[in-house]
Enzyme design. Structure first.
Site, mmCIF file in Angstrom:
data_model
loop_
_atom_site.group_PDB
_atom_site.id
_atom_site.type_symbol
_atom_site.label_atom_id
_atom_site.label_comp_id
_atom_site.label_asym_id
_atom_site.label_seq_id
_atom_site.Cartn_x
_atom_site.Cartn_y
_atom_site.Cartn_z
ATOM 1 N N TYR A 197 0.836 -1.203 0.000
ATOM 2 C CA TYR A 197 0.000 0.000 0.000
ATOM 3 C C TYR A 197 0.870 1.252 0.000
ATOM 4 O O TYR A 197 1.529 1.581 1.000
ATOM 5 C CB TYR A 197 -0.923 0.035 1.213
ATOM 6 C CG TYR A 197 -1.978 -1.046 1.240
ATOM 7 C CD1 TYR A 197 -2.302 -1.792 0.113
ATOM 8 C CD2 TYR A 197 -2.673 -1.322 2.408
ATOM 9 C CE1 TYR A 197 -3.274 -2.784 0.144
ATOM 10 C CE2 TYR A 197 -3.653 -2.305 2.453
ATOM 11 C CZ TYR A 197 -3.942 -3.038 1.325
ATOM 12 O OH TYR A 197 -4.900 -4.022 1.368
ATOM 13 N N HIS B 229 -1.068 -12.104 1.196
ATOM 14 C CA HIS B 229 -1.970 -11.177 0.505
ATOM 15 C C HIS B 229 -2.682 -11.843 -0.671
ATOM 16 O O HIS B 229 -3.856 -11.571 -0.930
ATOM 17 C CB HIS B 229 -1.169 -9.962 0.025
ATOM 18 C CG HIS B 229 -1.975 -8.728 -0.147
ATOM 19 N ND1 HIS B 229 -1.411 -7.479 -0.254
ATOM 20 C CD2 HIS B 229 -3.303 -8.516 -0.242
ATOM 21 C CE1 HIS B 229 -2.353 -6.574 -0.406
ATOM 22 N NE2 HIS B 229 -3.511 -7.166 -0.399
ATOM 23 N N GLY C 120 -17.808 -1.825 -1.766
ATOM 24 C CA GLY C 120 -17.644 -1.889 -3.217
ATOM 25 C C GLY C 120 -16.733 -0.808 -3.763
ATOM 26 O O GLY C 120 -17.006 -0.242 -4.824
#
Length: 336
Positions: free
Chosen positions: A62, A130, A212
């Site tokens: 990230y 992950h 979403g």
């Protein structure tokens, strides 16, 4: 819609890991969905923890470590207050849709030390693979993670997007605390194999993208979608798919209006209903760059939808157009 007597303060996932009933998704601390100032990101994260979202979820990829470094600024004085999870396995570079996967033992050992250094802590409460490496047996990856448990560098093991069979094989090597997979009103494929296996094995569930990727909130503005925003790589965010799926979003918004809550709260309350109905411990991890959104999401832990509203929402996933992932093999449904 009804309210629970009080906000739930904790949930126990698998392997005895106790976390807040909702977590904070640390990808939002990076510019993946648009520019963000690091100091603003820290303020939002601090507000989340102050408000009771003590389960912080991040990953080495990230922002190429930016999320972990931002979290380090908070936990420098508050490490004992949080349950800290990070992930390894998606290779940096190339951007969304152009990355590789690694799950070999050497990589596991390399990445935990890099994450711990960025986070400036000596251990993680939860460490996820992950994505499952197609070229490395999951037994090897989980075996390496078990060594990290023995070494005290991690407390618990998690898997992101495993199949039911992969989860079962992993649990034969070491107890698995949590599965993290996309699960929402519009993404329900995990209910076929992964969720039943997690229930059978006593593994908790951490739904990612429960909103979403903002779409279910009704606040997504496709005119603001630029090449720098990672969502344009996902099939559901193409203009044709967004147009085709608008009636589904309209139905979510209609339910929210009738229940006198926000669409985001509807989406999260629906997940909590699924957890109660199935007998599955779960802690969704919506991300946000704004403190008011943190408060809005957290309030969903105290909302119970009427059965009729749940039934209407249950019918929506079968109507959704386009896949949830840019590569089916990266998610459990593509391998089951």
């Amino acid at each position: 819609m009804t309210s629970s007597p009080a906000i739930q303060t904790a949930v126990t996932l698998g392997d005895g890991l106790t976390v807040s009933p909702q977590g904070y998704g640390g990808m939002s601390l990076t510019p993946v969905y648009g520019p963000i100032d690091p100091d603003d990101a820290l303020r939002t994260l601090t507000h989340a923890v102050d408000s009771g979202l003590t389960f912080i979820d991040t990953a080495n990829v990230y922002g190429n470590g930016l999320s972990e470094r931002t979290i380090a600024r908070l936990i420098a004085t508050r490490r004992d207050e949080v349950q800290l999870a990070s992930k390894f396995g998606i290779l940096s570079g190339g951007g969304i849709g152009a990355r590789g996967i690694r799950g070999d033992r050497a990589y596991v050992f390399e990445q935990i030390d890099l994450s711990l250094a960025r986070l400036a802590t000596d251990h993680l409460d939860l460490y996820y693979q992950h994505r499952v490496d197609p070229d490395v047996l999951i037994e090897e990856t989980v075996g390496a993670l078990a060594e990290l448990v023995q070494a005290g560098k991690i407390r618990h093991i998690g898997l992101s997007e495993p199949t039911g069979d992969e989860l079962r094989r992993a649990a034969a090597i070491h107890p698995i605390a949590a599965v993290q997979s996309e699960w929402s009103i519009i993404s329900r494929d995990v209910e076929r194999h992964v969720v039943p296996t997690a229930i059978e094995l006593g593994v908790g569930f951490v739904p990612y993208s429960p909103l979403g990727r903002q779409w279910l909130t009704g606040r997504f503005d496709r005119s603001a979608l630029t090449d720098a925003d990672g969502r344009h790589k996902f099939p559901r965010f193409t203009p044709d798919a967004l147009a085709a799926n608008q009636p589904i979003l309209d139905e979510v918004i209609a339910v929210a209006r009738e229940a006198a809550v926000s669409p985001a709260q509807v989406a999260l309350a629906w997940l909590y209903d699924k957890g109660r109905t199935l007998g599955l411990a779960l802690s969704p991890i919506p991300g946000s760059r704004f403190t008011e959104r943190v408060d809005e999401n957290l309030a969903a832990t105290n909302i119970r939808l009427d059965a009729a509203h749940v039934a209407r929402l249950d019918a929506l996933a079968d109507r959704i157009v386009a896949a949830r992932s840019f590569n089916p093999q990266w998610v459990s449904a593509g391998r089951e």
